[in-house]
Design an enzyme around this catalytic site. Structure first.
Site, short mmCIF file in Angstrom:
data_model
loop_
_atom_site.label_atom_id
_atom_site.label_comp_id
_atom_site.label_asym_id
_atom_site.label_seq_id
_atom_site.Cartn_x
_atom_site.Cartn_y
_atom_site.Cartn_z
N ASN A 1 0.68 -1.11 -0.19
CA ASN A 1 -0.04 -0.26 -0.23
C ASN A 1 1.16 1.35 0.13
OD1 ASN A 1 -0.84 1.97 2.76
ND2 ASN A 1 -2.54 1.56 1.35
N CYS B 1 -6.30 -2.34 -3.03
CA CYS B 1 -6.81 -1.20 -1.83
C CYS B 1 -7.54 -0.27 -2.64
CB CYS B 1 -5.74 -0.83 -0.54
SG CYS B 1 -4.21 -0.06 -1.77
C1 LIG Z 1 -5.70 -9.16 1.94
C2 LIG Z 1 -3.68 -8.16 2.29
C3 LIG Z 1 -3.64 -7.72 1.40
C4 LIG Z 1 -2.17 -7.75 1.79
N1 LIG Z 1 -1.46 -6.98 0.88
C5 LIG Z 1 -0.21 -6.39 1.52
C6 LIG Z 1 0.54 -5.94 0.13
O1 LIG Z 1 0.16 -5.61 -1.18
N2 LIG Z 1 1.59 -5.55 0.96
C7 LIG Z 1 1.83 -5.86 2.15
O2 LIG Z 1 4.08 -5.16 2.74
N3 LIG Z 1 1.80 -6.23 2.80
C8 LIG Z 1 0.20 -6.42 2.80
N4 LIG Z 1 -0.36 -7.30 3.53
C9 LIG Z 1 -0.15 -7.29 4.94
C10 LIG Z 1 1.34 -8.88 5.26
O3 LIG Z 1 0.83 -9.60 4.77
C11 LIG Z 1 1.50 -9.09 6.40
O4 LIG Z 1 1.95 -8.10 7.09
C12 LIG Z 1 2.16 -10.16 6.99
O5 LIG Z 1 2.31 -9.67 8.06
C13 LIG Z 1 3.48 -10.62 6.02
O6 LIG Z 1 4.27 -11.45 5.81
P1 LIG Z 1 4.82 -11.92 5.45
O7 LIG Z 1 5.72 -10.50 5.05
O8 LIG Z 1 5.11 -12.64 6.27
O9 LIG Z 1 4.21 -12.58 3.57
C14 LIG Z 1 -2.03 -7.84 3.11
C15 LIG Z 1 -2.92 -8.18 4.30
C16 LIG Z 1 -4.01 -8.69 3.57
C17 LIG Z 1 -4.72 -8.98 4.36
#
Ligand SMILES: Cc1cc2nc3c(=O)[nH]c(=O)nc-3n(C[C@H](O)[C@H](O)[C@H](O)COP(=O)(O)O)c2cc1C
Length: 458
Positions: A142, A175
């Site tokens: 975002n 978003c």
């Molecule tokens: C529907 C949805 C979409 C998301 N998209 C993003 C995204 O595009 N970029 C991002 O930084 N976090 C996004 N998030 C938040 C991350 O999934 C979250 O910070 C998570 O802890 C990241 O885990 P990881 O970095 O271990 O994969 C999203 C969360 C949800 C529920």
């Protein structure tokens, strides 16, 4: 002739690049809404011949299941530092991979990497690699998450350490916000990987400074027959076959000159020296100049050279007549059999010459027999036969012919050294790889025959 009785077995899917041209790619995927784009990127990388190993966070697997990644890559997805029987994955990954692509990288992971934390597989792999292999990061978040001082500082830190940050365009995000944070498109990453693969292949080839990369001349595209100052006759060749061959050779680290009609395709030919022609005369002149100007290991002659020229020649005036006028066409001189002689006359080594024969509505055996006529005189090393009926977009049926063998009673012979799908293929991708593999085999044979010089003529 018995050679042609093999079952025609078209193949689909990825064409493997040879060792030295393929990159082992560790693709790290974290939990972003843009995770689905990782599947598209994997598919493109596999198509280009690069093995891909996915490392996914738990969040990433909530967006795209491991079945998708494993189905695409045919490899188990790595998720944990502590998986049974996979101890030291972070070390073995660093050894296996030629590069790392973090796609998509969440704000969370960008900040973790910049903090140098190694509490899980991704962090440990990042530290263990320590910039030995390229580490590319494609952020997706975002706009506010991206613009947060923590994320911005982390990106600067990572870039300063040597990571390559590949941003996407600004625009509307999933978003609903508008701004930065969109993931770079898969095609952008593919293009960057392709460039790295070409540079790597060339560097691997020149690791021994005594051996320069092999050099090819590819010709391709239509030919213009001027009728008068404003009209011309042009054949329908698009140059796509030649462009695909150029790309396949560049992918293997070759230096490539591409003699291309002014309308010919040049997709994925960045890095080739492109020389344009329009008419038969331009082509003949440029061909002679190129062959005199460098030692070519292979010449791939795919240009659709006009079979005829206008007896009266081009006129500068525009023909105006109410009663019509006739054009008399006379056969042009065939250029394919002159390639070796032109090189030799210029004091250059004899190239390995690959020619193409396109027939119209001909069965394979008849078409191949006509194509084999090019071998008479020993000036052509391999001929690729194709018929217009087998060419539709990326579908491209072809048969690779070697000079007739005595045991065939002088009849056509299939190229034996190529694996079956490249000997009689069904797609443009296979055709391009077949050409590149023939050229590679010629260079290898020449080096074995004469380790001091790389002349590869017949
Ligand atoms: C529907 C949805 C979409 C998301 N998209 C993003 C995204 O595009 N970029 C991002 O930084 N976090 C996004 N998030 C938040 C991350 O999934 C979250 O910070 C998570 O802890 C990241 O885990 P990881 O970095 O271990 O994969 C999203 C969360 C949800 C529920």
């Amino acid at each position: 002739m018995s050679d042609l009785n093999e079952t025609f077995a078209p193949t689909t899917g990825a064409v493997r690049l040879p060792r030295g041209a393929a990159l082992n790619i560790a693709l790290i995927v974290s939990g972003s809404i843009a995770c689905y784009k990782a599947c598209e990127l994997i598919s493109l990388l596999l198509k280009d011949g690069h093995p891909v190993q996915v490392i996914a966070t738990k969040s990433a697997l909530r967006f795209v299941g491991s079945a998708s990644f494993e189905g695409l890559t045919d490899r188990k997805v790595f998720t944990s530092l502590w998986a049974p029987r996979e101890s030291k994955t972070h070390i073995s990954l660093r050894r296996w991979a030629d590069m790392f692509i973090f796609y998509p990288a969440t704000a969370n992971r960008i900040n973790q990497l910049a903090a140098g934390l190694a509490q899980d597989l991704i962090g440990a792999t990042f530290l263990a690699n320590n910039f030995e292999k390229p580490f590319w990061i494609a952020p997706a978040a975002n706009t506010n998450m991206m613009l947060h001082p923590a994320t911005q500082a982390s990106l600067r830190t990572l870039e300063g350490w040597g990571c390559r940050i590949v941003h996407g365009d600004s625009g509307r995000l999933a978003c609903g916000d508008t701004g930065i944070g969109r993931l770079a498109e898969p095609a952008i990453l593919r293009g960057l990987v392709r460039q790295l693969a070409r540079d790597t292949a060339r560097a691997r080839r020149t690791a021994n400074p005594a051996v320069s990369p092999p050099r090819a001349l590819v010709t391709g595209g239509a030919m213009t027959l001027p009728v008068d100052a404003v009209r011309s006759i042009v054949n329908t060749s698009s140059g796509r076959t030649a462009a695909a061959a150029v790309a396949a050779l560049l992918d293997r680290g070759w230096l490539v000159s591409y003699l291309a009609h002014q309308s010919a395709a040049t997709q994925d030919c960045e890095g080739a020296d492109i020389v344009r022609y329009r008419t038969y005369e331009d082509f003949e002149q440029a061909l002679g100049k190129l062959l005199a100007g460098a030692d070519y290991d292979a010449v791939v002659h795919a240009a659709a050279v006009s079979d005829y020229f206008l007896a009266a020649g081009a006129t500068s005036a525009k023909q105006e007549t109410s009663s019509g006028f006739s054009l008399r066409l006379e056969p042009t001189r065939k250029l394919l059999p002159t390639v070796k002689a032109l090189a030799l006359a210029a004091g250059r080594r004899q190239p390995f010459v690959i020619g193409f024969k396109l027939t119209v509505h001909e069965a394979e055996l008849d078409g191949c027999r006509r194509a084999a006529g090019y071998f008479v005189g020993g000036q052509v090393d391999r001929v690729i036969w194709n018929d217009l009926d087998g060419v539709h977009g990326d579908q491209h049926r072809f048969t690779v012919l070697a000079p007739p063998r005595p045991e065939n009673g002088g009849d056509v012979s299939l190229e034996a050294r190529l694996p079956q799908p490249l000997r009689r293929g069904a797609s443009l991708a296979e055709l391009a790889v077949a050409v590149a593999e023939l050229a590679e085999a010629a260079v290898t044979d020449a080096a074995i025959a004469d380790p001091t010089a790389r002349g590869v003529g017949a």
